[in-house]
Design an enzyme around this catalytic site. Structure first.
Site, PDB file in Angstrom:
ATOM      1  CE  LYS A  88      -8.375  -2.604  14.378  1.00 32.05           C
ATOM      2  NZ  LYS A  88      -7.365  -3.182  13.516  1.00 32.05           N
ATOM      3  CG  ASP A 133      -7.139  -5.244   6.324  1.00 28.03           C
ATOM      4  OD1 ASP A 133      -6.589  -5.090   7.430  1.00 28.03           O
ATOM      5  OD2 ASP A 133      -7.808  -4.358   5.762  1.00 28.03           O
ATOM      6  CE  LYS A 162     -10.742   0.821  11.617  1.00 28.46           C
ATOM      7  NZ  LYS A 162     -10.104   1.275  10.393  1.00 28.46           N
ATOM      8  CG  PHE A 197      -2.266   5.798  13.691  1.00 28.04           C
ATOM      9  CD1 PHE A 197      -1.652   5.711  14.930  1.00 28.04           C
ATOM     10  CD2 PHE A 197      -2.094   6.962  12.949  1.00 28.04           C
ATOM     11  CE1 PHE A 197      -0.872   6.752  15.423  1.00 28.04           C
ATOM     12  CE2 PHE A 197      -1.320   8.010  13.420  1.00 28.04           C
ATOM     13  CZ  PHE A 197      -0.714   7.908  14.659  1.00 28.04           C
ATOM     14  CG  ASP A 235      -6.344  -6.384  14.160  1.00 27.83           C
ATOM     15  OD1 ASP A 235      -5.463  -5.740  14.789  1.00 27.83           O
ATOM     16  OD2 ASP A 235      -7.356  -5.853  13.682  1.00 27.83           O
ATOM     17  CB  ILE A 236      -0.307  -6.583  14.805  1.00 29.20           C
ATOM     18  CG1 ILE A 236       0.122  -7.437  13.601  1.00 29.20           C
ATOM     19  CG2 ILE A 236       0.828  -6.447  15.820  1.00 29.20           C
ATOM     20  CD1 ILE A 236       1.192  -6.798  12.727  1.00 29.20           C
ATOM     21  CG  ASN A 263      -0.225  -0.108   2.515  1.00 29.99           C
ATOM     22  OD1 ASN A 263       0.518   0.802   2.865  1.00 29.99           O
ATOM     23  ND2 ASN A 263      -0.406  -1.212   3.234  1.00 29.99           N
TER      24      ASN A 263
HETATM   25  O1  C5P Z   1      -8.606  -2.521  10.974  1.00 26.80           O
HETATM   26  P1  C5P Z   1      -7.765  -1.437  10.462  1.00 26.80           P
HETATM   27  O2  C5P Z   1      -6.658  -1.897   9.560  1.00 26.80           O
HETATM   28  O3  C5P Z   1      -8.480  -0.287   9.836  1.00 26.80           O
HETATM   29  O4  C5P Z   1      -7.092  -0.834  11.810  1.00 26.80           O
HETATM   30  C1  C5P Z   1      -6.072   0.059  11.807  1.00 26.80           C
HETATM   31  C2  C5P Z   1      -5.260  -0.099  13.057  1.00 26.80           C
HETATM   32  O5  C5P Z   1      -5.037  -1.465  13.349  1.00 26.80           O
HETATM   33  C3  C5P Z   1      -3.887   0.498  12.906  1.00 26.80           C
HETATM   34  O6  C5P Z   1      -3.456   0.914  14.183  1.00 26.80           O
HETATM   35  C4  C5P Z   1      -3.080  -0.689  12.395  1.00 26.80           C
HETATM   36  O7  C5P Z   1      -1.712  -0.528  12.667  1.00 26.80           O
HETATM   37  C5  C5P Z   1      -3.696  -1.852  13.138  1.00 26.80           C
HETATM   38  N1  C5P Z   1      -3.686  -3.131  12.424  1.00 26.80           N
HETATM   39  C6  C5P Z   1      -2.915  -4.166  12.880  1.00 26.80           C
HETATM   40  N2  C5P Z   1      -2.923  -5.371  12.237  1.00 26.80           N
HETATM   41  C7  C5P Z   1      -3.692  -5.558  11.145  1.00 26.80           C
HETATM   42  C8  C5P Z   1      -4.489  -4.518  10.674  1.00 26.80           C
HETATM   43  C9  C5P Z   1      -4.457  -3.314  11.313  1.00 26.80           C
HETATM   44  O8  C5P Z   1      -2.190  -3.998  13.874  1.00 26.80           O
HETATM   45  N3  C5P Z   1      -3.696  -6.722  10.543  1.00 26.80           N
END
Ligand code: C5P
Length: 397
Positions: free
Chosen positions: A341, A278, A337, A323, A306-307, A209
Site C-alpha cells: 500500500k 473488499d 501490506k 491498519f 482501496d481507499i 463485518n
Molecule cells: O487490504 P486490507 O483490507 O487488509 O488492508 C487494511 C488497510 O487498508 C486498513 O487500513 C483499511 O482501512 C484499508 N483499506 C482501505 N480500503 C479498502 C480496503 C482496506 O482503505 N478497500
C-alpha cells in the site's frame, strides 16, 4: 500518559449537580490523582464538606480566613502545588466572577492566584446557560485559556430540558485525562476512517463485518487530545463522536471513498482504521429478493476501491497510517501490506481478539521494524500509536 499522581484542586460551587462531585472526587482518586477540595458556601448547602473529606481523605477548604493556614495565605498555598484546578459543578455565578477576575471567596481567590490550568464543568438551568451574559462570560473565559468540560444537553433537575447539565463524572475524568496528554499534533489536520462498511444486496439486506468502530474512534479522540483538528469518516456504528471531532457518517465503501476524497485535501495525516469491505455486490437488487424454490440468489461481486492505497499514491499525500486485522500470520501480512500500500506505518492486530473488544494489542511496523504496544484499552493503544507517528513526523522534519 495517565493522570496518575496529578495534583488536582476540585472546586465545588452551589448547584444541585454538587452531588455528582462526590462521585467525581472518588473517580479522580481511583485514577490515581491527589485530590484536594475547596467548596463555596453555597456548595455546602447542597453537599457537606464531611462527605468530600471522607472520600478524599483530606481536609476540605471552605473559608478564605481558615485558621489552619498561617498568615491567611490559603489562596496562595492551596493553589501552588496543584497541576489543575477543576471546578465542578461550576455555577453561572462562578463563571461570571472568574470572567471578571473577582475574588470574593476562597475558590475564586484560588482561581485568580493559580499558576496551573483551570477546567470548568458548568451546571445550570438552560435559561441561565443561554443567557447572553453567561455566553459572554464563556467566550471571555475561553479566550483566557480556560478549558470547558461540557455542559451537556438533557433533562434538568428543575424539570426543564436543554443545555446546562453537568457532564457525568466519568466524562469529566476523561476530559482531565485529555488535558494532560502531550500536544504532539498541535496544528496538524488529521483524517481518520473507522467502523465497518455496508454493501447493499437489496433494500433490506447488506453485507458487513464485525468492526465496532471502537479502535477508530479511540484514534480520532487520541489525535484530538494531542491537539490536532480531526475529521472522522465513520461507517455505521453505535458510538458517540468524540468531543471536538467532526464526524462524517457513511455506509458503503464507495461513500467512504467519496467522503475521504472530499476531506483529504489539506490533511497532514491519514489514519485508515476502517474495516472496508473488499467487495461490493455488482447485481444488487432494487427490490427485496424473494425466495425462489430453494434456489440461492446468485450474487456477483466487484472490487471496492482501496481507499488507503489511493490516498497514499496521491501527489502531496498526507502521512499515511494503515491498519491490518489478520486472523493468522499477522506479522507477515502486515509487513507485506505496508509495502504493497506504500505507507510508512501499519498497525497490526489479531482480528479474532481485536474486533468488537474494548482492549487491543497492536504491533506497529515501520521502516525501523517492529514495535509491540502491549495489551491495553483501545484509547491507551491509540495514544501510544499517536505518540509513535508524531515522533516519526517530528524526526522527518
Ligand atoms: O487490504 P486490507 O483490507 O487488509 O488492508 C487494511 C488497510 O487498508 C486498513 O487500513 C483499511 O482501512 C484499508 N483499506 C482501505 N480500503 C479498502 C480496503 C482496506 O482503505 N478497500
Amino acid at each position: 500518559m495517565t493522570v496518575k499522581g496529578k495534583r488536582i484542586l476540585l472546586g465545588l460551587t452551589g448547584g444541585i449537580a454538587a452531588y455528582k462531585a462526590a462521585e467525581l472526587a472518588r473517580a479522580l482518586g481511583r485514577a490515581g490523582c491527589d485530590v484536594r477540595v475547596a467548596m463555596t458556601e453555597a456548595a455546602t448547602r447542597f453537599i457537606t464538606p464531611v462527605t468530600l473529606q471522607a472520600l478524599t481523605g483530606q481536609a476540605v477548604w471552605t473559608d478564605l480566613w481558615d485558621p489552619r493556614v498561617a498568615d491567611n495565605m490559603s489562596h496562595i498555598e492551596l493553589s501552588r502545588d496543584r497541576d489543575l484546578i477543576l471546578v465542578a459543578p461550576a455555577s453561572a455565578d462562578f463563571m461570571a466572577k472568574a470572567a471578571q477576575g473577582l475574588a470574593d471567596d476562597l475558590l475564586t481567590t484560588l482561581v485568580l492566584a493559580r499558576r496551573c490550568p483551570l477546567m470548568v464543568a458548568p451546571a445550570m438551568n438552560v435559561e441561565m446557560w443561554d443567557n447572553p451574559a453567561t455566553q459572554r462570560n464563556l467566550r471571555t473565559l475561553r479566550a483566557d485559556g480556560v478549558v470547558f468540560a461540557g455542559p451537556a444537553a438533557g433533562d434538568q433537575a428543575c424539570g426543564e430540558t436543554g443545555m446546562g447539565r453537568m457532564l457525568e463524572p466519568a466524562a469529566i475524568v476523561a476530559e482531565v485525562e485529555a488535558l494532560f496528554q502531550p500536544k504532539s499534533l498541535a496544528g496538524k489536520r488529521v483524517l481518520v476512517t473507522a467502523g465497518p462498511t455496508e454493501e447493499r444486496i437489496d433494500p433490506v439486506r447488506v453485507i458487513t463485518n464485525t468492526s465496532s468502530g471502537k479502535m477508530g474512534y479511540a484514534v480520532a479522540r487520541a489525535a484530538r487530545e494531542a491537539g490536532a483538528e480531526v475529521t472522522l469518516v465513520s461507517g455505521p456504528v453505535a458510538l458517540e463522536a468524540p468531543a471536538g471531532v467532526a464526524r462524517v457518517s457513511v455506509r458503503s465503501a464507495q461513500q467512504m471513498f467519496d467522503a475521504v476524497k472530499a476531506a483529504v485535501k489539506g490533511s497532514d495525516i491519514f489514519i485508515s482504521v476502517a474495516a472496508v469491505a473488499d467487495w461490493k455486490v455488482k447485481n444488487s437488487s432494487r427490490q427485496k429478493i424473494k425466495k425462489a424454490n430453494g434456489r440461492a440468489p446468485a450474487l456477483q461481486f466487484e472490487e471496492n476501491p482501496d481507499i488507503l492505497a489511493w490516498v497514499a499514491a496521491q501527489k502531496d499525500a498526507p502521512f499515511c497510517v494503515g491498519f491490518a486485522a489478520e486472523s493468522e500470520k499477522v506479522e507477515a501480512h502486515a509487513r507485506a501490506k505496508r509495502l504493497k500500500k506504500g505507507v510508512p506505518l501499519i498497525a497490526a492486530n489479531l482480528a479474532q481478539t481485536a474486533m468488537g473488544a474494548d482492549d487491543n494489542a497492536l504491533t506497529l511496523y515501520d521502516d525501523r521494524g517492529r514495535h509491540p504496544l502491549g495489551r491495553g484499552p483501545k484509547l491507551d493503544q491509540a495514544r501510544k500509536l499517536v505518540a509513535h507517528f508524531a515522533a516519526m513526523l517530528n524526526k522527518a522534519r
